[in-house]
Design an enzyme around this catalytic site. Structure first.
Site, short mmCIF file in Angstrom:
data_model
loop_
_atom_site.label_atom_id
_atom_site.label_comp_id
_atom_site.label_asym_id
_atom_site.label_seq_id
_atom_site.Cartn_x
_atom_site.Cartn_y
_atom_site.Cartn_z
N HIS A 172 -46.88 24.98 -0.03
CA HIS A 172 -45.83 25.16 -1.05
C HIS A 172 -45.63 26.62 -1.42
O HIS A 172 -45.40 26.96 -2.58
CB HIS A 172 -46.16 24.34 -2.30
N SER A 207 -49.72 19.37 2.35
CA SER A 207 -50.29 19.78 1.07
C SER A 207 -51.82 19.66 1.12
O SER A 207 -52.47 20.35 1.89
CB SER A 207 -49.67 18.96 -0.06
#
Length: 248
Positions: free
Chosen positions: A163, A128
């Site tokens: 994501h 991330s």
């Protein structure tokens, strides 16, 4: 003397999201020594104690020497911090707020030390925000709504979007940012994917999930945007008619 290999690994999972440990084992397999020193940097989460604890619990049982680098309650002076980071074989950066991570790193000079480590052959990786930070730019929710962040350490050319398949709006927002030029062309990771870049070029892509992919997203010739799925090697066998088959 062997030439130094400069590597960055982008992770769509790991100890904080997955129980199988496949992506973490894949990272360790690419370390420059058989029993690597692995430092977890949780700056993007404000050095969340539970996050650091989960890392240590996950890596203490592996064939490595794990540690953490806190910055919100810093323990090292400048020289000791540099010595510590440069002694690591792998630096593993956790998720959280990308913009805050970059600001704190610069305040403490960690950005400069990580660049030095990279050029000395330390494997840099993360999930991330810990993937976003290595690129020139990224797609982030650091400021609330999804937006473009034209900032990063610049060790990987272009932009990164994590994501890609799991958070609403990620795919369409990133595609729009690349199409309009708000972000340069780059790499979009679905959850479950690991992507290794060696000396700036994609050298290996793996996945722990059969359908998860890494995408190259860039403007097309007609003023739109195109995405290309990269072939991924499965990190665990998935039986197909009694045989093991790699992801197409």
């Amino acid at each position: 003397m062997a030439a130094v290999v400069r590597r960055v690994a982008l992770l769509g999972g790991g100890f904080s999201t997955d129980d199988d440990g496949l992506l973490d084992d894949w990272v360790l397999a690419h370390a420059r020594v058989s029993r690597p020193k692995v430092c977890f940097v949780a700056t993007a989460s404000g050095d969340a104690p539970a996050y650091q604890g989960r890392f240590l619990a996950a890596f203490q049982s592996r064939d490595c020497d794990p540690s953490v680098l806190p910055l919100f309650r810093r323990e090292h002076d400048d020289e000791a911090l540099r010595t510590f980071v440069l002694s690591q074989d792998v630096v593993y950066v956790g998720g959280g707020n990308t913009a805050n991570l970059l600001a704190v790193w610069r305040a403490h000079g960690v950005d400069r030390v990580l660049r030095e480590a990279f050029h000395l052959g330390t494997l840099l990786c993360g999930i991330s925000a810990g993937s976003n930070c290595w690129a020139e730019a990224s797609h982030t929710d650091s400021f609330g709504p999804l937006t473009s962040l034209p900032d990063g350490l610049g060790l990987l050319a272009g932009s990164v979007c994590p994501h890609y398949d799991s958070e609403p709006g990620r795919r369409s927002s990133y595609r729009a940012a690349v199409e309009t030029g708000a972000l340069p062309a780059g790499w979009a990771l679905e959850d479950g994917v690991g992507a290794l870049f060696t000396d700036g070029s994609l050298s290996e892509t793996v996945t722990r999930a059969p359908r998860a992919r890494l995408y190259r997203v860039e403007p097309d010739e007609e003023g739109g945007v195109k995405e290309q799925a990269m072939p991924c090697r499965l990190l665990q066998p998935w039986p197909v008619d009694g045989r093991e088959e790699a992801a197409p």
